[in-house]
Design an enzyme around this catalytic site. Structure first.
Site, PDB file in Angstrom:
ATOM      1  N   SER A   6       0.846  -1.187   0.000  1.00 19.93           N
ATOM      2  CA  SER A   6       0.000   0.000   0.000  1.00 19.93           C
ATOM      3  C   SER A   6       0.879   1.233   0.000  1.00 19.93           C
ATOM      4  O   SER A   6       1.605   1.501   0.968  1.00 19.93           O
ATOM      5  CB  SER A   6      -0.896   0.012   1.248  1.00 19.93           C
ATOM      6  OG  SER A   6      -1.461   1.295   1.383  1.00 19.93           O
ATOM      7  N   HIS A  31      -1.217  -1.250  -4.252  1.00 17.53           N
ATOM      8  CA  HIS A  31      -2.519  -0.979  -3.631  1.00 17.53           C
ATOM      9  C   HIS A  31      -2.629   0.529  -3.419  1.00 17.53           C
ATOM     10  O   HIS A  31      -1.766   1.155  -2.790  1.00 17.53           O
ATOM     11  CB  HIS A  31      -2.602  -1.731  -2.297  1.00 17.53           C
ATOM     12  CG  HIS A  31      -3.890  -1.557  -1.571  1.00 17.53           C
ATOM     13  ND1 HIS A  31      -5.018  -2.302  -1.859  1.00 17.53           N
ATOM     14  CD2 HIS A  31      -4.242  -0.743  -0.553  1.00 17.53           C
ATOM     15  CE1 HIS A  31      -6.003  -1.947  -1.047  1.00 17.53           C
ATOM     16  NE2 HIS A  31      -5.556  -1.005  -0.244  1.00 17.53           N
ATOM     17  N   ASP A  33      -4.940   3.585  -1.987  1.00 15.33           N
ATOM     18  CA  ASP A  33      -6.034   3.896  -1.067  1.00 15.33           C
ATOM     19  C   ASP A  33      -6.604   5.275  -1.372  1.00 15.33           C
ATOM     20  O   ASP A  33      -5.941   6.290  -1.144  1.00 15.33           O
ATOM     21  CB  ASP A  33      -5.516   3.865   0.381  1.00 15.33           C
ATOM     22  CG  ASP A  33      -5.220   2.452   0.845  1.00 15.33           C
ATOM     23  OD1 ASP A  33      -6.117   1.605   0.742  1.00 15.33           O
ATOM     24  OD2 ASP A  33      -4.088   2.202   1.310  1.00 15.33           O
ATOM     25  N   MET A  35      -9.264   7.983  -0.317  1.00 13.07           N
ATOM     26  CA  MET A  35     -10.110   8.368   0.822  1.00 13.07           C
ATOM     27  C   MET A  35     -10.681   9.758   0.576  1.00 13.07           C
ATOM     28  O   MET A  35      -9.981  10.627   0.048  1.00 13.07           O
ATOM     29  CB  MET A  35      -9.297   8.372   2.117  1.00 13.07           C
ATOM     30  CG  MET A  35      -8.620   7.043   2.415  1.00 13.07           C
ATOM     31  SD  MET A  35      -7.822   7.053   4.034  1.00 13.07           S
ATOM     32  CE  MET A  35      -6.918   5.494   3.949  1.00 13.07           C
ATOM     33  N   HIS A  64      -8.540   0.899  -3.985  1.00  9.34           N
ATOM     34  CA  HIS A  64      -9.470   0.673  -2.871  1.00  9.34           C
ATOM     35  C   HIS A  64     -10.181   1.990  -2.595  1.00  9.34           C
ATOM     36  O   HIS A  64      -9.583   2.928  -2.068  1.00  9.34           O
ATOM     37  CB  HIS A  64      -8.627   0.208  -1.660  1.00  9.34           C
ATOM     38  CG  HIS A  64      -9.383   0.014  -0.402  1.00  9.34           C
ATOM     39  ND1 HIS A  64      -8.754  -0.186   0.824  1.00  9.34           N
ATOM     40  CD2 HIS A  64     -10.709  -0.044  -0.139  1.00  9.34           C
ATOM     41  CE1 HIS A  64      -9.645  -0.348   1.765  1.00  9.34           C
ATOM     42  NE2 HIS A  64     -10.840  -0.252   1.223  1.00  9.34           N
ATOM     43  N   MET A  66     -12.370   4.238  -0.622  1.00 11.04           N
ATOM     44  CA  MET A  66     -13.000   4.503   0.679  1.00 11.04           C
ATOM     45  C   MET A  66     -13.690   5.851   0.577  1.00 11.04           C
ATOM     46  O   MET A  66     -13.228   6.859   1.120  1.00 11.04           O
ATOM     47  CB  MET A  66     -11.928   4.486   1.781  1.00 11.04           C
ATOM     48  CG  MET A  66     -11.456   3.073   2.108  1.00 11.04           C
ATOM     49  SD  MET A  66      -9.862   3.065   2.957  1.00 11.04           S
ATOM     50  CE  MET A  66      -8.782   3.154   1.531  1.00 11.04           C
ATOM     51  N   MET A 135     -11.375  -6.027   5.552  1.00  8.37           N
ATOM     52  CA  MET A 135     -10.580  -5.053   6.306  1.00  8.37           C
ATOM     53  C   MET A 135     -10.258  -5.624   7.682  1.00  8.37           C
ATOM     54  O   MET A 135     -11.151  -6.011   8.433  1.00  8.37           O
ATOM     55  CB  MET A 135     -11.345  -3.735   6.470  1.00  8.37           C
ATOM     56  CG  MET A 135     -11.609  -2.954   5.188  1.00  8.37           C
ATOM     57  SD  MET A 135     -10.131  -2.549   4.255  1.00  8.37           S
ATOM     58  CE  MET A 135      -9.203  -1.560   5.447  1.00  8.37           C
ATOM     59  N   PHE A 141      -6.515   4.843   7.965  1.00  2.00           N
ATOM     60  CA  PHE A 141      -5.109   5.130   8.251  1.00  2.00           C
ATOM     61  C   PHE A 141      -4.260   3.873   8.084  1.00  2.00           C
ATOM     62  O   PHE A 141      -4.724   2.777   8.410  1.00  2.00           O
ATOM     63  CB  PHE A 141      -4.953   5.645   9.689  1.00  2.00           C
ATOM     64  CG  PHE A 141      -5.780   6.869   9.961  1.00  2.00           C
ATOM     65  CD1 PHE A 141      -5.297   8.137   9.653  1.00  2.00           C
ATOM     66  CD2 PHE A 141      -7.070   6.752  10.479  1.00  2.00           C
ATOM     67  CE1 PHE A 141      -6.077   9.265   9.870  1.00  2.00           C
ATOM     68  CE2 PHE A 141      -7.858   7.881  10.696  1.00  2.00           C
ATOM     69  CZ  PHE A 141      -7.363   9.137  10.394  1.00  2.00           C
ATOM     70  N   GLY A 143      -0.846   1.769   9.374  1.00  5.32           N
ATOM     71  CA  GLY A 143      -0.114   1.659  10.633  1.00  5.32           C
ATOM     72  C   GLY A 143      -0.941   1.250  11.841  1.00  5.32           C
ATOM     73  O   GLY A 143      -0.487   1.393  12.971  1.00  5.32           O
ATOM     74  N   ASP A 173      -6.723  -6.628   4.233  1.00 14.40           N
ATOM     75  CA  ASP A 173      -6.112  -5.295   4.209  1.00 14.40           C
ATOM     76  C   ASP A 173      -6.118  -4.683   5.596  1.00 14.40           C
ATOM     77  O   ASP A 173      -7.186  -4.437   6.164  1.00 14.40           O
ATOM     78  CB  ASP A 173      -6.890  -4.402   3.223  1.00 14.40           C
ATOM     79  CG  ASP A 173      -6.281  -3.020   3.072  1.00 14.40           C
ATOM     80  OD1 ASP A 173      -5.140  -2.799   3.543  1.00 14.40           O
ATOM     81  OD2 ASP A 173      -6.948  -2.151   2.470  1.00 14.40           O
ATOM     82  N   GLY A 174      -4.925  -4.420   6.113  1.00 11.88           N
ATOM     83  CA  GLY A 174      -4.795  -3.698   7.375  1.00 11.88           C
ATOM     84  C   GLY A 174      -3.980  -4.443   8.409  1.00 11.88           C
ATOM     85  O   GLY A 174      -4.376  -5.512   8.864  1.00 11.88           O
ATOM     86  N   GLY A 175      -2.835  -3.894   8.742  1.00 11.76           N
ATOM     87  CA  GLY A 175      -2.028  -4.459   9.821  1.00 11.76           C
ATOM     88  C   GLY A 175      -1.390  -5.798   9.505  1.00 11.76           C
ATOM     89  O   GLY A 175      -0.938  -6.487  10.419  1.00 11.76           O
ATOM     90  N   GLY A 195       1.084  -2.192   4.103  1.00  8.89           N
ATOM     91  CA  GLY A 195       1.597  -0.829   4.010  1.00  8.89           C
ATOM     92  C   GLY A 195       2.810  -0.628   4.891  1.00  8.89           C
ATOM     93  O   GLY A 195       3.958  -0.687   4.435  1.00  8.89           O
ATOM     94  N   SER A 196       2.565  -0.439   6.182  1.00  9.20           N
ATOM     95  CA  SER A 196       3.670  -0.147   7.105  1.00  9.20           C
ATOM     96  C   SER A 196       4.678  -1.277   7.185  1.00  9.20           C
ATOM     97  O   SER A 196       5.876  -1.025   7.362  1.00  9.20           O
ATOM     98  CB  SER A 196       3.124   0.102   8.506  1.00  9.20           C
ATOM     99  OG  SER A 196       2.052   0.975   8.429  1.00  9.20           O
TER     100      SER A 196
HETATM  101  C1  DX5 Z   1      -6.429   1.487   5.563  1.00  9.75           C
HETATM  102  C2  DX5 Z   1      -5.978   1.185   4.158  1.00  9.75           C
HETATM  103  C3  DX5 Z   1      -4.903   0.175   4.096  1.00  9.75           C
HETATM  104  C4  DX5 Z   1      -3.607   0.638   4.727  1.00  9.75           C
HETATM  105  C5  DX5 Z   1      -2.701  -0.536   4.937  1.00  9.75           C
HETATM  106  O1  DX5 Z   1      -7.515   2.308   5.539  1.00  9.75           O
HETATM  107  O2  DX5 Z   1      -7.073   0.694   3.405  1.00  9.75           O
HETATM  108  O3  DX5 Z   1      -4.672  -0.244   2.759  1.00  9.75           O
HETATM  109  O4  DX5 Z   1      -2.954   1.584   3.934  1.00  9.75           O
HETATM  110  O5  DX5 Z   1      -1.620  -0.120   5.706  1.00  9.75           O
HETATM  111  P1  DX5 Z   1      -1.088  -1.023   6.913  1.00  9.75           P
HETATM  112  O6  DX5 Z   1      -0.599  -2.295   6.288  1.00  9.75           O
HETATM  113  O7  DX5 Z   1      -0.014  -0.181   7.512  1.00  9.75           O
HETATM  114  O8  DX5 Z   1      -2.233  -1.274   7.835  1.00  9.75           O
HETATM  115 ZN    ZN Z   2      -6.555  -0.272   1.464  1.00 10.11          ZN
END
Ligand code: DX5
Ligand code: ZN
Length: 220
Positions: A6, A31, A33, A35, A64, A66, A135, A141, A143, A173-175, A195-196
């Site tokens: 991401s 990926h 994002d 928003m 993605h 959002m 999700m 966000f 991280g 997706d996420g963490g 992402g992180s």
């Molecule tokens: C969150 C995003 C994710 C995010 C993933 O709203 O949809 O794609 O960037 O980042 P990490 O892997 O750090 O959770």
């Molecule tokens: Zn995402």
């Protein structure tokens, strides 16, 4: 396991390096994002950046959305270069129409589900979609910490997909990180966004490869 870094977690002032890292690390997708500051509290990137990324890389873009009204500008997101496009179930009043349109434009159609939304809301629409983005954090966000109950949702979805003999990719997706990706893979997930874990690491390109090998070696 497909790996989609991401870019939200990358240095957004240096997207060129982020793309190069993903290519060098063997990522399967970028990926992206999107928003809107309404469906989620944050504002990120939109159509002009998707177009710029698509010009710079042959990696497919997994976009993605959002946003509160995903039907608005849907064709523009597709024409900008989205290969895979997901809309949130919670935001889409006319989900069937949106998924049909995404497929008509030649992209893979996905539905993203917030952590609190059960998989079962997709029972009727499953044959009309290509992937489900589960999700494992509340969107908004990068991280954040992985919510473990997302694993049970993936397992339930995998059982449905197998039972009905459907071709639906299960994405998370996420963490997602090096510590939990083996459990994610074991829950039936075949596509991980990270992402992180990637861009926060010392060697992001190597981390992309490490995520994949950890998922694949411990999935069974
Ligand atoms: C969150 C995003 C994710 C995010 C993933 O709203 O949809 O794609 O960037 O980042 P990490 O892997 O750090 O959770
Ligand atoms: Zn995402």
């Amino acid at each position: 396991m497909l790996i989609a870094p991401s870019i939200l977690a990358a240095d957004l002032a240096d997207l060129e390096s982020a793309v190069e890292i993903c290519e060098r690390g063997g990522a399967d997708f970028l990926h992206v994002d999107v928003m809107d500051g309404h469906f989620v509290p944050n504002l990120t990137i939109g159509i002009p950046v998707i177009e710029a990324l698509a010009r710079r890389t042959d990696l497919p873009l997994d976009v993605h959305l959002m946003v509160s009204n995903p039907g608005h500008l849907l064709d523009r997101y597709l024409e900008a270069g989205s290969s895979w496009l997901s809309v949130h179930w919670e935001a889409a009043a006319h989900l069937d129409r949106l998924l049909t349109r995404i497929r008509e434009k030649g992209a893979r159609a996905g539905v993203a589900l917030n952590p609190a939304t059960p998989i079962e809301v997709l029972d009727d629409i499953l044959p009309a979609l290509d992937f489900v983005l589960i999700m494992s954090v509340n969107p908004g966000f990068a991280g954040q910490s992985f919510l473990p109950y997302a694993l049970a949702k993936a397992r339930r979805l995998q059982a449905k997909v197998q039972e009905r003999n459907l071709e639906v990719t299960i994405a998370m997706d996420g963490g997602v990180d090096l510590d939990n990706i083996s459990r994610v893979a074991a829950a039936g997930v075949d596509f991980c966004v990270a992402g992180s874990a990637v861009f926060g690491s010392k060697d992001p390109a190597a981390t992309i490869a490490a995520l994949r090998s950890r998922a694949e070696s411990e999935a069974t």
